[in-house]
Design a protein around this motif. Structure first.
Motif, PDB file in Angstrom:
ATOM      1  N   CYS A   6      38.213  18.388  52.946  1.00 55.03           N
ATOM      2  CA  CYS A   6      39.274  19.216  53.541  1.00 55.03           C
ATOM      3  C   CYS A   6      39.478  20.520  52.775  1.00 55.03           C
ATOM      4  O   CYS A   6      39.197  20.617  51.588  1.00 55.03           O
ATOM      5  N   GLY A  38      40.934  30.432  60.459  1.00 52.52           N
ATOM      6  CA  GLY A  38      41.169  29.100  59.923  1.00 52.52           C
ATOM      7  C   GLY A  38      40.583  28.933  58.530  1.00 52.52           C
ATOM      8  O   GLY A  38      39.628  29.611  58.150  1.00 52.52           O
ATOM      9  N   ARG A  39      41.175  28.002  57.785  1.00 48.27           N
ATOM     10  CA  ARG A  39      40.676  27.732  56.434  1.00 48.27           C
ATOM     11  C   ARG A  39      39.469  26.814  56.448  1.00 48.27           C
ATOM     12  O   ARG A  39      38.677  26.793  55.510  1.00 48.27           O
ATOM     13  N   ALA A  67      41.385  20.683  58.241  1.00 49.48           N
ATOM     14  CA  ALA A  67      42.739  20.270  57.873  1.00 49.48           C
ATOM     15  C   ALA A  67      42.837  18.750  57.965  1.00 49.48           C
ATOM     16  O   ALA A  67      42.487  18.160  58.988  1.00 49.48           O
ATOM     17  N   SER A  76      40.486  19.532  62.618  1.00 51.27           N
ATOM     18  CA  SER A  76      41.485  18.619  62.069  1.00 51.27           C
ATOM     19  C   SER A  76      41.028  17.171  62.097  1.00 51.27           C
ATOM     20  O   SER A  76      40.444  16.706  63.083  1.00 51.27           O
ATOM     21  N   ASN A 114      41.625  25.996  62.643  1.00 55.49           N
ATOM     22  CA  ASN A 114      40.999  24.927  61.870  1.00 55.49           C
ATOM     23  C   ASN A 114      40.500  23.785  62.746  1.00 55.49           C
ATOM     24  O   ASN A 114      40.960  23.597  63.868  1.00 55.49           O
ATOM     25  N   ALA A 138      47.466  23.431  63.392  1.00 53.02           N
ATOM     26  CA  ALA A 138      46.184  23.638  62.722  1.00 53.02           C
ATOM     27  C   ALA A 138      45.137  24.218  63.662  1.00 53.02           C
ATOM     28  O   ALA A 138      44.349  25.097  63.276  1.00 53.02           O
ATOM     29  N   VAL A 164      35.055  28.091  62.060  1.00 49.33           N
ATOM     30  CA  VAL A 164      36.489  28.303  62.252  1.00 49.33           C
ATOM     31  C   VAL A 164      36.709  29.260  63.415  1.00 49.33           C
ATOM     32  O   VAL A 164      35.799  29.969  63.846  1.00 49.33           O
ATOM     33  N   THR A 177      46.233  29.413  57.764  1.00 48.85           N
ATOM     34  CA  THR A 177      45.140  30.377  57.892  1.00 48.85           C
ATOM     35  C   THR A 177      44.794  30.973  56.531  1.00 48.85           C
ATOM     36  O   THR A 177      45.515  30.800  55.552  1.00 48.85           O
TER      37      THR A 177
END
Length: 413
Positions: free
Chosen positions: A167, A84-85, A88, A114, A112, A107, A26, A391
């Motif tokens: 995801c 970022g997670r 996405a 994507s 992230n 995103a 990320v 996030t």
């Protein structure tokens, strides 16, 4: 997994990129490499000769200019570290061509990677942006290819579940039915979801202030809000609320100016005439005080004597407008359910409109914008701060020395 991937059409990236996308690191929120990449994408899009035919693509390209994004980065202030997670997954709508790009841009800026499922409808706007991305991947931004994959596939619960399994964030753009279908795919326990469902919007005009304006210029702004997307965008007004003293005079000028513009610039599909008649008959069968204001099928006006909570259920597109004369701002409260997204205004104090959100019967209103700006791109949409929501926060607690029991006793003394 391989069989599912074989049924996916890749617009950017490939099967190998998709298989490895959950492994990419990320970024920090508003990472400068991402900003540089988006700035390069902006330049590439604006160089494409096709772009000049599509105002929505031009708007997107200007929105992601490096100078604009760097200004936002400098102005952003947060006490937290945001990153970022992970991955996405975006399910893009079929009614607003450039929306998929707005979604992945948010995103990427959140840090992230994507995967974006774009509509199976063919849009030149999608081709322009995808071609620009592929060109950048072949040049100095090859490292960014692993962060963004654009795909198409026919409806498949298996593929949707496969993509959902990898995801960390799922973004669904579409009607309520689309959301319910996608939600059959179960999210991983730590994943979050952002859903953008069916919404409606309205325009609020003070007739007395309107009469001081250039009617052609005003009509152009309203046309952009409505006819440019056939009223398919959630932000497109479906009812015009009039206030003030000179309402009838303002109506005459406003609708005549809009009609002239529409006849010149709008490609009217005959099926729309049937749709409008069907909705008018359906509404009249269930409600009294419904008045067909005439004009023609290009601009269909339906005046209502009362605002009911279900009025927006009788909707169609391509220039089908309800009208209502309000005595005061509170008269519009029946329309302000959770489904109400945008109020566009002219000649009315926007803060007074925003104050309605505190009324007990008001559950909606996410945006209050001037008429002519309902389609403006923004990182705040449907009540979400898009980038922040995408996030995760890394909470940092600084190490400190705890007071000894002896010191604590002294303090009490």
């Amino acid at each position: 997994m391989q069989q599912n991937i074989d049924n996916i059409k890749f617009i950017t990236g490939n099967a190998e990129v998709l298989k490895n996308i959950s492994k990419v690191p990320v970024h920090r929120m508003l990472d400068e490499r991402v900003i540089e990449f988006l700035g390069a994408l902006s330049s590439r899009i604006l160089k494409d000769k096709r772009t000049k035919e599509y105002p929505d693509v031009i708007s997107y390209a200007f929105w992601i200019r490096k100078s604009s994004l760097m200004k936002m980065k400098k102005e952003y202030n947060s006490p937290y570290q945001r990153i970022g997670r992970g991955v996405a997954l975006h399910i893009a709508p079929s009614n607003v061509p450039v929306n998929f790009a707005v979604s992945f841009t948010s995103a990427l800026l959140a840090g992230n990677a994507s995967v974006v499922r774009v509509s199976n409808k063919e849009f030149v706007q999608v081709d322009i942006i995808a071609d620009a991305l592929n060109a950048l991947y072949q040049e100095e931004y090859a490292d960014m290819e692993k962060y963004l994959v654009l795909i198409r596939y026919e409806h498949s619960e298996e593929i949707t579940q496969m993509l959902t399994d990898i995801c960390d964030l799922r973004i669904i753009w579409g009607g309520n039915q689309t959301i319910n279908i996608i939600r059959k795919a179960k999210l991983p326990p730590r994943a979050i979801e952002m859903a953008f469902s069916d919404r409606h919007s309205l325009a609020l005009i003070n007739a007395d202030e309107y009469l001081k304006q250039d009617p052609e210029e005003f009509a152009r702004g309203f046309y952009t809000d409505t006819y440019y997307t056939d009223q398919n965008a959630c932000s497109s007004p479906r009812i015009v609320i009039w206030m003030g003293q000179e309402i009838e005079k303002a109506k005459t000028i406003f609708w005549k100016s809009l009609q002239e513009l529409v006849k010149k610039d709008y490609d009217f599909a005959p099926i729309l005439a049937i749709d409008k008649l069907n909705e008018l008959c359906r509404l009249s069968a269930h409600h009294t005080g419904i008045h067909d204001e005439g004009m023609d099928n290009v601009v269909k006006r339906v005046k209502v004597d009362e605002l009911t909570k279900d009025l927006m259920d009788y909707k169609t597109g391509g220039g089908y407008f309800f009208e209502y004369d309000a005595k005061e701002l509170r008269d519009i409260i029946p329309l302000l359910s959770k489904a109400c997204q945008t109020i566009s205004y002219f000649g009315v104090e926007p803060q007074q409109i925003a104050e309605l959100t505190l009324e007990p019967d008001v559950k909606g209103i996410d945006r209050v914008v001037p008429i002519g700006h309902t389609m403006d791109l923004a990182f705040i949409w449907d009540g979400y701060h898009m980038i922040e929501t995408m996030t995760r926060i890394v909470y940092i607690c600084l190490l400190y020395t705890s007071p000894s029991p002896r010191d604590m006793r002294r303090t009490r003394m």
